[in-house]
Design an enzyme around this catalytic site. Structure first.
Site, PDB file in Angstrom:
ATOM      1  N   TYR A 161       0.836  -1.211   0.000  1.00 46.83           N
ATOM      2  CA  TYR A 161       0.000   0.000   0.000  1.00 46.83           C
ATOM      3  C   TYR A 161       0.869   1.259   0.000  1.00 46.83           C
ATOM      4  O   TYR A 161       0.737   2.135  -0.869  1.00 46.83           O
ATOM      5  CB  TYR A 161      -0.952   0.009   1.209  1.00 46.83           C
ATOM      6  CG  TYR A 161      -1.507   1.384   1.515  1.00 46.83           C
ATOM      7  CD1 TYR A 161      -2.379   2.016   0.628  1.00 46.83           C
ATOM      8  CD2 TYR A 161      -1.115   2.074   2.664  1.00 46.83           C
ATOM      9  CE1 TYR A 161      -2.863   3.292   0.885  1.00 46.83           C
ATOM     10  CE2 TYR A 161      -1.601   3.348   2.930  1.00 46.83           C
ATOM     11  CZ  TYR A 161      -2.473   3.965   2.047  1.00 46.83           C
ATOM     12  OH  TYR A 161      -2.938   5.223   2.301  1.00 46.83           O
ATOM     13  N   LYS A 165       1.471   4.269  -2.832  1.00 47.48           N
ATOM     14  CA  LYS A 165       1.203   5.690  -2.567  1.00 47.48           C
ATOM     15  C   LYS A 165       2.480   6.509  -2.805  1.00 47.48           C
ATOM     16  O   LYS A 165       2.425   7.613  -3.361  1.00 47.48           O
ATOM     17  CB  LYS A 165       0.700   5.897  -1.123  1.00 47.48           C
ATOM     18  CG  LYS A 165      -0.696   5.348  -0.848  1.00 47.48           C
ATOM     19  CD  LYS A 165      -1.800   6.007  -1.671  1.00 47.48           C
ATOM     20  CE  LYS A 165      -2.053   7.459  -1.286  1.00 47.48           C
ATOM     21  NZ  LYS A 165      -3.268   7.986  -1.974  1.00 47.48           N
TER      22      LYS A 165
END
Ligand code: NAD
Ligand code: DAU
Length: 345
Positions: A161, A165
């Site tokens: 994740y 990002k």
């Protein structure tokens, strides 16, 4: 040094705004905030994944807010839509670390390819862009580290994740420098408040208690998160859109550091349970130890201040919100807990 007034890139009045991910937790809170605090016409662009809820947008004026259901990585949808607007505020993401460990693929698709697709659209249409990101791009801190994350902390993401990002942040900066895209970025700490999916830590523990079960702490519960009420995140993003300098990054935080055990104990007290009424469960792989934000730049340059400086009061309101909104969270609860149970969490 604060910039001279002439350097501030004021884009008010915001008129036609796309909010990607506006049916998710933070995006929907931001849409409510925009409607309350501006005259903007808002288009929510959302794929309505498991994390979304149309109900989070209920009650908003139909003449100011419309929902377009679609994928931010679909250029054929995104490009003409973006061209009809003045500003894109980009919240859409796959957002849950645990899910990214189980299957990183949608994280690469949405967080990287989706952000790329939006950047190409705003580049072609000359539309203002604000990219919403996370403090997790900076990795983690030791519990006793006197430093906090700031705008020049090196990137060191830990999970699929946070790595996606981080990749999306780099894309935005490259599009600013190479193509002159009018973009700003923000990296915020852990949000809490209404309309947060029950997979996340605070809603999970509150709703477990409301279901007659016990909160679950990963590992020893010593991991620290820097909590900010989602309403304060919204006011910070609006300040950056209105007064932030193009190309700049602003860290958003409200000095809310607490370890997970402390938060569980506060929730147990607010719900009238014993302080020891929780379980330790299997830890998250690669679990970041501590996040902490230094938001000096946002405060000094843009004059932003959090309204929810008292975490205990904000948490009490949040416990009350979940207690009163079982209809909102109950549909997602069973499947969420089944997935956690399969992993021993
Ligand atoms: P969320 O998971 O609650 O909501 C994400 C929304 O994006 C959902 O409505 C989902 O349907 C939508 N979406 C997902 N993939 C899409 C796609 N391909 N096309 C269109 N829509 C899509 O997430 P959240 O917690 O509200 O986080 C919002 C943003 O804020 C994310 O970018 C996240 O990285 C960032 N952020 C979150 C936190 C936090 O504490 N939750 C903190 C800092 C930054
Ligand atoms: O820091 C910002 C990030 O905060 C955002 O970028 C992410 O989108 C958001 O999900 C959040 O990430 P975390 O991984 O910190 O949030 P989560 O709610 O998953 O977990 C918070 C802490 O609580 C973390 O240390 C793991 C722990 N935890 C979580 C759950 C779900 C538990 O101890 N028990 C649990 O049941």
């Amino acid at each position: 040094m604060p910039p001279a007034v002439r350097d501030l890139h004021t884009l008010l009045p915001v008129q036609r705004v796309i909010v990607t991910g506006g049916a998710g937790f933070i995006g929907s809170n931001f849409v409510h905030h925009l409607v309350r605090h501006t005259d903007a016409q808002v288009t929510v662009l959302d794929k309505l994944t498991y994390a979304a809820s149309r109900a989070s947008l209920a009650g908003l004026p139909e003449d100011r807010v419309r929902l377009v259901v679609g994928d931010i990585a679909d250029a054929a949808l995104v490009e003409p839509l973006v061209a009809e607007h003045d500003t894109v505020v980009h919240y859409a993401a796959e957002s849950h670390n645990d899910n990214s460990l189980a299957d990183p693929s949608p994280f690469v698709h949405t967080n990287i390819v989706g952000t790329f697709t939006l950047l190409e659209a705003v580049r072609k249409a000359g539309v203002r862009f604000h990219h919403v990101s996370t403090d997790e791009v900076y990795g983690d801190l030791e519990l006793d580290d006197p430093e906090r994350f700031h705008e020049h902390t090196p990137y060191r993401p830990s999970s699929p994740y946070s790595a996606t990002k981080a990749g999306s942040d780099h894309l935005v900066r490259a599009w600013v420098r190479s193509f002159g895209v009018q973009a700003t970025l923000s990296n915020c700490s852990n949000n809490y408040g209404p309309w947060q999916h029950v997979e996340k830590f605070i809603p999970r523990q509150i709703t477990e208690i409301l279901e007659g079960r016990r909160p679950r702490l990963y590992g020893k519960g010593e991991n620290v998160r820097d909590w900010i009420h989602t309403e304060d995140h919204s006011s910070a993003v609006l300040a950056i859109i209105e007064r932030g300098r193009i190309g700049e990054t602003y860290l958003i935080g409200a000095d809310g550091e607490k370890n997970n055990l402390e938060v569980v104990r506060m929730i147990l007290e607010l719900t009238g349970r014993d302080a020891g009424d929780f379980e330790h469960v299997t830890d998250r792989a690669g679990h970041d130890l501590r996040y902490a934000i230094d938001s000096t730049k946002l405060r000094t340059e843009l004059g932003w201040r959090p309204a929810y400086a008292d975490f205990a009061a904000g948490l009490a309101q949040t416990v009350e919100w979940y207690t009163q909104h079982r209809d909102w969270w109950a549909p997602a609860k069973h499947a969420t807990e089944a997935a956690y149970a399969a992993k021993g969490q």
